[in-house]
Design a protein around this motif. Structure first.
Motif, mmCIF file in Angstrom:
data_model
loop_
_atom_site.group_PDB
_atom_site.id
_atom_site.type_symbol
_atom_site.label_atom_id
_atom_site.label_comp_id
_atom_site.label_asym_id
_atom_site.label_seq_id
_atom_site.Cartn_x
_atom_site.Cartn_y
_atom_site.Cartn_z
ATOM 1 N N LEU A 16 1.010 -0.912 -0.068
ATOM 2 C CA LEU A 16 -0.051 0.029 0.072
ATOM 3 C C LEU A 16 0.901 1.287 0.000
ATOM 4 O O LEU A 16 0.632 2.124 -0.861
ATOM 5 N N PHE A 17 1.778 1.161 0.920
ATOM 6 C CA PHE A 17 2.818 2.497 0.798
ATOM 7 C C PHE A 17 3.782 2.432 -0.367
ATOM 8 O O PHE A 17 3.846 3.604 -0.865
ATOM 9 N N LEU A 18 3.987 1.565 -1.119
ATOM 10 C CA LEU A 18 4.644 1.616 -2.246
ATOM 11 C C LEU A 18 3.909 2.211 -3.371
ATOM 12 O O LEU A 18 4.176 2.828 -4.189
ATOM 13 N N LEU A 19 2.589 1.698 -3.574
ATOM 14 C CA LEU A 19 1.594 2.192 -4.471
ATOM 15 C C LEU A 19 1.439 3.680 -4.261
ATOM 16 O O LEU A 19 1.299 4.296 -5.279
ATOM 17 N N PHE A 22 4.292 5.396 -5.710
ATOM 18 C CA PHE A 22 4.394 5.427 -7.226
ATOM 19 C C PHE A 22 3.322 6.441 -7.895
ATOM 20 O O PHE A 22 3.096 6.540 -8.865
ATOM 21 N N GLY A 23 2.651 7.145 -6.905
ATOM 22 C CA GLY A 23 1.448 8.041 -7.516
ATOM 23 C C GLY A 23 0.048 7.689 -7.625
ATOM 24 O O GLY A 23 -0.875 8.425 -7.747
ATOM 25 N N PHE A 24 -0.322 6.274 -6.982
ATOM 26 C CA PHE A 24 -1.605 6.086 -6.762
ATOM 27 C C PHE A 24 -2.156 6.748 -5.465
ATOM 28 O O PHE A 24 -1.696 6.946 -4.531
ATOM 29 N N GLU A 25 -3.366 7.288 -5.747
ATOM 30 C CA GLU A 25 -3.769 8.126 -4.678
ATOM 31 C C GLU A 25 -4.773 7.328 -3.668
ATOM 32 O O GLU A 25 -5.821 7.055 -3.621
#
Length: 54
Positions: A16-19, A22-25
């Motif tokens: 979740l933190f990696l996403l 990478f710019g996922f809101e």
């Protein structure tokens, strides 16, 4: 609780933190604020069944 459960939880939180990096809101604070009681319930159920097996 199985030994693999804490590892799986850490992997999910890390993904979740990696996403988010990478710019996922993802609104992680809102997710945590809403679902933290479920984590406590799951831990309690896991501890209950662990004690019954012994």
């Amino acid at each position: 609780m199985r030994p693999s459960v804490p590892g799986i939880i850490l992997i999910v939180v890390g993904v979740l933190f990696l996403l988010r990096n990478f710019g996922f809101e993802l609104h992680l604070s809102e997710l945590f604020a809403r679902w933290w009681p479920l984590v406590l319930i799951a831990l309690g159920v896991g501890m209950l069944f662990k004690n019954r097996r012994a």
